[in-house]
Every structure is written in structure tokens, then in C-alpha cells.
Write a protein that holds these residues in place. Structure first.
Motif, PDB file in Angstrom:
ATOM      1  N   THR A  50       8.433  65.135 -51.779  1.00  0.00           N
ATOM      2  CA  THR A  50       7.349  65.008 -50.801  1.00  0.00           C
ATOM      3  C   THR A  50       6.078  64.503 -51.473  1.00  0.00           C
ATOM      4  OG1 THR A  50       8.307  66.803 -49.517  1.00  0.00           O
ATOM      5  CG2 THR A  50       6.023  66.252 -49.062  1.00  0.00           C
ATOM      6  N   ALA A  51       5.782  65.032 -52.649  1.00  0.00           N
ATOM      7  CA  ALA A  51       4.589  64.588 -53.375  1.00  0.00           C
ATOM      8  C   ALA A  51       4.710  63.122 -53.785  1.00  0.00           C
ATOM      9  CB  ALA A  51       4.373  65.467 -54.604  1.00  0.00           C
ATOM     10  N   MET A  52       5.898  62.701 -54.205  1.00  0.00           N
ATOM     11  CA  MET A  52       6.094  61.303 -54.592  1.00  0.00           C
ATOM     12  C   MET A  52       5.960  60.374 -53.389  1.00  0.00           C
ATOM     13  SD  MET A  52       9.200  61.427 -57.320  1.00  0.00           S
ATOM     14  CE  MET A  52       9.349  59.677 -57.281  1.00  0.00           C
ATOM     15  N   LYS A  56       3.144  57.407 -53.430  1.00  0.00           N
ATOM     16  CA  LYS A  56       3.561  56.006 -53.481  1.00  0.00           C
ATOM     17  C   LYS A  56       3.942  55.431 -52.125  1.00  0.00           C
ATOM     18  CE  LYS A  56       5.726  56.423 -58.018  1.00  0.00           C
ATOM     19  NZ  LYS A  56       7.003  56.281 -58.701  1.00  0.00           N
ATOM     20  N   GLY A  57       4.292  56.262 -51.206  1.00  0.00           N
ATOM     21  CA  GLY A  57       4.771  55.797 -49.924  1.00  0.00           C
ATOM     22  C   GLY A  57       6.281  55.875 -49.813  1.00  0.00           C
ATOM     23  N   THR A  58       6.984  55.729 -50.938  1.00  0.00           N
ATOM     24  CA  THR A  58       8.450  55.868 -50.963  1.00  0.00           C
ATOM     25  C   THR A  58       8.859  56.540 -52.267  1.00  0.00           C
ATOM     26  OG1 THR A  58       8.752  53.716 -52.003  1.00  0.00           O
ATOM     27  CG2 THR A  58       8.847  53.783 -49.599  1.00  0.00           C
ATOM     28  N   ALA A  59      10.011  57.138 -52.233  1.00  0.00           N
ATOM     29  CA  ALA A  59      10.590  57.721 -53.446  1.00  0.00           C
ATOM     30  C   ALA A  59      11.748  56.832 -53.879  1.00  0.00           C
ATOM     31  CB  ALA A  59      11.075  59.139 -53.183  1.00  0.00           C
ATOM     32  N   SER A  60      11.836  56.554 -55.148  1.00  0.00           N
ATOM     33  CA  SER A  60      12.882  55.657 -55.633  1.00  0.00           C
ATOM     34  C   SER A  60      14.214  56.388 -55.772  1.00  0.00           C
ATOM     35  CB  SER A  60      12.472  55.058 -56.983  1.00  0.00           C
ATOM     36  OG  SER A  60      12.455  56.067 -57.968  1.00  0.00           O
ATOM     37  N   VAL A  61      15.259  55.612 -55.836  1.00  0.00           N
ATOM     38  CA  VAL A  61      16.598  56.178 -56.006  1.00  0.00           C
ATOM     39  C   VAL A  61      16.730  56.845 -57.363  1.00  0.00           C
ATOM     40  CG1 VAL A  61      19.052  55.610 -56.119  1.00  0.00           C
ATOM     41  CG2 VAL A  61      17.605  54.507 -54.416  1.00  0.00           C
ATOM     42  N   ALA A  62      16.138  56.246 -58.372  1.00  0.00           N
ATOM     43  CA  ALA A  62      16.199  56.821 -59.713  1.00  0.00           C
ATOM     44  C   ALA A  62      15.506  58.182 -59.757  1.00  0.00           C
ATOM     45  CB  ALA A  62      15.571  55.875 -60.719  1.00  0.00           C
ATOM     46  N   ALA A  63      14.378  58.293 -59.060  1.00  0.00           N
ATOM     47  CA  ALA A  63      13.670  59.575 -59.017  1.00  0.00           C
ATOM     48  C   ALA A  63      14.511  60.617 -58.290  1.00  0.00           C
ATOM     49  CB  ALA A  63      12.318  59.406 -58.338  1.00  0.00           C
TER      50      ALA A  63
END
Length: 113
Positions: A50-52, A56-63
Motif C-alpha cells: 500500500t505504501a509503495m 509511486k502509483g504502482t507496485a512492481s512485480v519484482a517488489a
């Protein structure tokens, strides 16, 4: 994702109540420990995603994959910590709490938001 963690917490409370009825205080503590070993890492994982997303607006797959790996390692570590800190654990109750908390995610899709 927050509703999944809330369902896990509810399943943990249910498992704790069931274990208290059948196994007493020792079983209730064991079921709560098993369930919370799953709920706490899941809560931190959701909080991090949620914080990411807000930053950034989106969370990456790697994260996501890295966070899931850390979550699984945390669950294993917390279960090991339970065994070290509470050697009188009731295995049946611990497994009931852990399994109910893990399977509560399946019902998250059935709950309307």
C-alpha cells in the motif's frame, strides 16, 4: 488486500476460541501463536504494498515477489520463534490456527467490498 488480512485475523480468533474449548489455555495460546505467525507478516506485506502504491502509483512485480519471499521467510521464522519461546506448544492447536489463517485468504474473494 486489507480484507484478506482481516479475514486471517478473524480465522485466528476463531481457531483460538475452538482450541480454548477443546485444549484449554495451552491450546488457545498455541492456536493464537500459529495464526499470528501468519497474520503479522501478511499485514506488513499489505502495508508495504500500500505504501509503495501511494508513493509511486504502482507496485512492481519484482517488489511483489520479493515481498512475498520475505513474508514466507518471516512466517517460518516466527514459527521457529514460537517453538523456542513456548516449548509446551500444543501441535494440533498450532496447526489448526496456522491452517485456518492460511486458508482464510480463499474466502477473501467471496466477501463483497
Amino acid at each position: 488486500m486489507h480484507k484478506a488480512v482481516l479475514l486471517q485475523l478473524g480465522a485466528t480468533l476463531l481457531a483460538t476460541a475452538i482450541a480454548a474449548v477443546f485444549f484449554g489455555l495451552r491450546g488457545a495460546l498455541s492456536a493464537a501463536s500459529g495464526g499470528l505467525a501468519c497474520v503479522l507478516p501478511s499485514w506488513f506485506f499489505v502495508w508495504r504494498l500500500t505504501a509503495m502504491t501511494r508513493r509511486k502509483g504502482t507496485a512492481s512485480v519484482a517488489a511483489f515477489v520479493a515481498g512475498e519471499l520475505v513474508k514466507l521467510a518471516s512466517i517460518v521464522g516466527l514459527l521457529g520463534l514460537v517453538l523456542v519461546l513456548y516449548p509446551d506448544v500444543h501441535w494440533g492447536a498450532l496447526l489448526i490456527g496456522l491452517i485456518l489463517a492460511l486458508k482464510a485468504n480463499l474466502f477473501a474473494f467471496l466477501v463483497k467490498t
